[in-house]
Design an enzyme around this catalytic site. Structure first.
Site, PDB file in Angstrom:
ATOM      1  N   GLY A   1     -24.002   3.959   3.437  1.00  0.00           N
ATOM      2  CA  GLY A   1     -23.065   4.522   2.467  1.00  0.00           C
ATOM      3  C   GLY A   1     -23.394   4.035   1.075  1.00  0.00           C
ATOM      4  O   GLY A   1     -23.187   2.864   0.761  1.00  0.00           O
ATOM      5  N   VAL A   2     -23.914   4.923   0.254  1.00  0.00           N
ATOM      6  CA  VAL A   2     -24.307   4.527  -1.106  1.00  0.00           C
ATOM      7  C   VAL A   2     -23.529   5.346  -2.126  1.00  0.00           C
ATOM      8  O   VAL A   2     -24.082   5.935  -3.050  1.00  0.00           O
ATOM      9  CB  VAL A   2     -25.838   4.641  -1.323  1.00  0.00           C
ATOM     10  CG1 VAL A   2     -26.550   3.514  -0.633  1.00  0.00           C
ATOM     11  CG2 VAL A   2     -26.369   5.990  -0.845  1.00  0.00           C
ATOM     12  N   GLY A   3     -22.215   5.351  -1.942  1.00  0.00           N
ATOM     13  CA  GLY A   3     -21.324   6.024  -2.883  1.00  0.00           C
ATOM     14  C   GLY A   3     -20.949   5.114  -4.026  1.00  0.00           C
ATOM     15  O   GLY A   3     -21.788   4.381  -4.557  1.00  0.00           O
ATOM     16  N   LYS A   4     -19.655   5.102  -4.390  1.00  0.00           N
ATOM     17  CA  LYS A   4     -19.203   4.379  -5.578  1.00  0.00           C
ATOM     18  C   LYS A   4     -19.570   2.904  -5.534  1.00  0.00           C
ATOM     19  O   LYS A   4     -20.012   2.329  -6.531  1.00  0.00           O
ATOM     20  CB  LYS A   4     -17.696   4.530  -5.749  1.00  0.00           C
ATOM     21  CG  LYS A   4     -17.248   5.899  -6.197  1.00  0.00           C
ATOM     22  CD  LYS A   4     -15.827   5.886  -6.721  1.00  0.00           C
ATOM     23  CE  LYS A   4     -14.813   5.498  -5.683  1.00  0.00           C
ATOM     24  NZ  LYS A   4     -13.415   5.581  -6.183  1.00  0.00           N
ATOM     25  N   VAL A   5     -19.378   2.265  -4.391  1.00  0.00           N
ATOM     26  CA  VAL A   5     -19.666   0.836  -4.263  1.00  0.00           C
ATOM     27  C   VAL A   5     -21.085   0.602  -3.764  1.00  0.00           C
ATOM     28  O   VAL A   5     -21.815  -0.246  -4.283  1.00  0.00           O
ATOM     29  CB  VAL A   5     -18.656   0.159  -3.319  1.00  0.00           C
ATOM     30  CG1 VAL A   5     -19.029  -1.307  -3.087  1.00  0.00           C
ATOM     31  CG2 VAL A   5     -17.247   0.254  -3.885  1.00  0.00           C
ATOM     32  N   GLY A   6     -21.481   1.350  -2.758  1.00  0.00           N
ATOM     33  CA  GLY A   6     -22.773   1.115  -2.119  1.00  0.00           C
ATOM     34  C   GLY A   6     -23.958   1.192  -3.054  1.00  0.00           C
ATOM     35  O   GLY A   6     -24.883   0.361  -2.982  1.00  0.00           O
ATOM     36  N   HIS A   7     -23.963   2.158  -3.970  1.00  0.00           N
ATOM     37  CA  HIS A   7     -25.139   2.280  -4.840  1.00  0.00           C
ATOM     38  C   HIS A   7     -25.200   1.124  -5.839  1.00  0.00           C
ATOM     39  O   HIS A   7     -26.291   0.707  -6.244  1.00  0.00           O
ATOM     40  CB  HIS A   7     -25.152   3.643  -5.543  1.00  0.00           C
ATOM     41  CG  HIS A   7     -24.419   3.710  -6.845  1.00  0.00           C
ATOM     42  ND1 HIS A   7     -23.063   3.948  -6.920  1.00  0.00           N
ATOM     43  CD2 HIS A   7     -24.847   3.577  -8.130  1.00  0.00           C
ATOM     44  CE1 HIS A   7     -22.683   3.965  -8.187  1.00  0.00           C
ATOM     45  NE2 HIS A   7     -23.741   3.733  -8.942  1.00  0.00           N
TER      46      HIS A   7
ATOM     47  N   LYS B   1       0.859  -1.181   0.000  1.00  0.00           N
ATOM     48  CA  LYS B   1       0.000   0.000   0.000  1.00  0.00           C
ATOM     49  C   LYS B   1       0.890   1.223   0.000  1.00  0.00           C
ATOM     50  O   LYS B   1       2.031   1.201   0.509  1.00  0.00           O
ATOM     51  CB  LYS B   1      -0.883   0.023   1.241  1.00  0.00           C
ATOM     52  CG  LYS B   1      -2.196   0.762   1.046  1.00  0.00           C
ATOM     53  CD  LYS B   1      -3.204  -0.073   0.283  1.00  0.00           C
ATOM     54  CE  LYS B   1      -4.571   0.595   0.286  1.00  0.00           C
ATOM     55  NZ  LYS B   1      -5.597  -0.256  -0.326  1.00  0.00           N
TER      56      LYS B   1
END
Length: 356
Positions: free
Chosen positions: A186-192, A86
């Site tokens: 959380g419905v951002g990039k992955v959540g939605h 990382k």
């Protein structure tokens, strides 16, 4: 902070840590390689200011070390021929990110000769990786126009859905999520995208997000989805079956676990357990926890496939195996009477030891 680098295998044990500085561009970065037992270290680049820390450099080093170790376990459990690494760029991406800085960063990664392969993480995006790739051949997460796989959120969400199906199969005897009450925080990039899968599967979905526009986007696409004011209210929704943390880490804590109504936790957020004891607390309450670094590995599967010449169907097929891996972890946890997160660690450690 140097003592962290030379701790035992379970706490540190990193193979290599590189401190990067380029005065002209203002670059300050840490690259941490935890393990190359299974192959070149693979993990994203985080761009973060650590502005709330009294010693930002120390916080960045600690973050890079912890995240790199987590990637070793994630990649091993995903069945990838990669170890864990990382990188952290210290700074505010909104103010400090520049083409010159990203090119300088790429030169540092390239100087490692392929021991570390980078990708996107918090604060970096596909366009950034396109820039980094101009000075570093060991770059994934690029745009399709530049030979890459594009947004890795697609297979991240798909993998979480596969993990959720496995949890349902283990808990209720069927992978069918139709009629299950699922809360997505959380419905951002992955959540939605996860919501899309859940609605298609016939689940009853509840959502929340700190950004009203994110919730509105989901409800525009799926009017039957129920919006909840905040995460504190979401975890208390009566008769939940599944809780899916898909925002920041630490969602499962001494405060939230006692009031959680769901009997399964399976989400996309990294580092969901606020401290190691939370895994035991969940098990004691009878809550089945799908380890985050297992179910959210679809994204790293996607970027790893990019190194072979990206084939979405091939990557999706491998991400489908997250279902089987998650079931394997639950069954081992039951046999050995340990929390699933402990079982997952043991499987990953066995694979890394075999690789050595």
């Amino acid at each position: 902070m140097l003592d962290i680098l030379f701790r035992s295998e379970t706490e540190g044990g990193h193979e290599q840590v590189v401190l990067c500085q380029d005065r002209d561009s203002g670059l300050r970065a840490v690259i941490a390689i935890h393990s190359t037992a299974l192959g070149p270290a693979l993990g994203g680049t985080r761009f973060h200011a650590y502005s709330g820390e009294s010693r930002p450099e120390a916080a960045a080093l600690r973050d890079a070390l912890n995240l790199a170790r987590g990637m070793s376990y994630k990649n091993a459990l995903a069945g990838l021929a990669h170890g864990g690494g990382k990188a952290v760029i210290i700074g505010d991406p909104a103010q400090d990110k520049s083409e010159e800085l990203l090119l300088a960063y790429g030169r540092f990664v390239d100087s490692l000769g392929g021991r570390y392969v980078t990708a996107c993480d918090v604060g970096t995006y596909v366009g950034d990786m396109d820039v980094v790739a101009r000075t570093c051949r060991w770059t994934t997460g690029r745009s399709p126009e530049n030979g890459g796989a594009g947004d890795s959120s697609v297979l991240t969400a798909f993998g979480v859905f596969q993990g959720m199906r496995a949890a349902s199969e283990y808990r209720w005897g069927t992978a069918d999520l139709a009629g299950r009450r699922v809360a997505v925080a959380g419905v951002g990039k992955v959540g939605h995208l996860l919501v899309d899968h859940l609605v298609e599967a016939g689940a009853e979905v509840f959502v929340t997000d700190v950004r009203p526009e994110a919730v509105e986007r989901v409800r525009t696409a799926h009017p039957d989805v129920v919006a909840v004011s905040d995460a504190e209210e979401l975890i208390r929704v009566p008769d939940l079956d599944v809780y899916a943390p898909c925002a920041l880490g630490g969602a499962l804590s001494d405060t939230t676990v006692p009031v959680l109504t769901a009997s399964v936790v399976c989400g996309a957020a990294n580092n969901q357990l606020a401290h190691p004891g939370i895994g035991k607390d969940l098990a004691a309450r009878g809550v089945l926890y799908a380890p985050d670094y297992v179910v959210n590995s679809g994204g790293v599967i996607q970027v790893a496939d990019e190194l072979r010449g990206f084939d979405f169907a091939r990557a999706k097929k491998q991400a489908t195996r997250i279902h089987d891996t998650t079931l394997e972890i639950f069954r081992l946890a039951e046999r050995e009477d340990v929390p699933p997160v402990t079982a997952a660690d043991r499987i990953a450690e066995q694979r890394m030891a075999a690789g050595r």
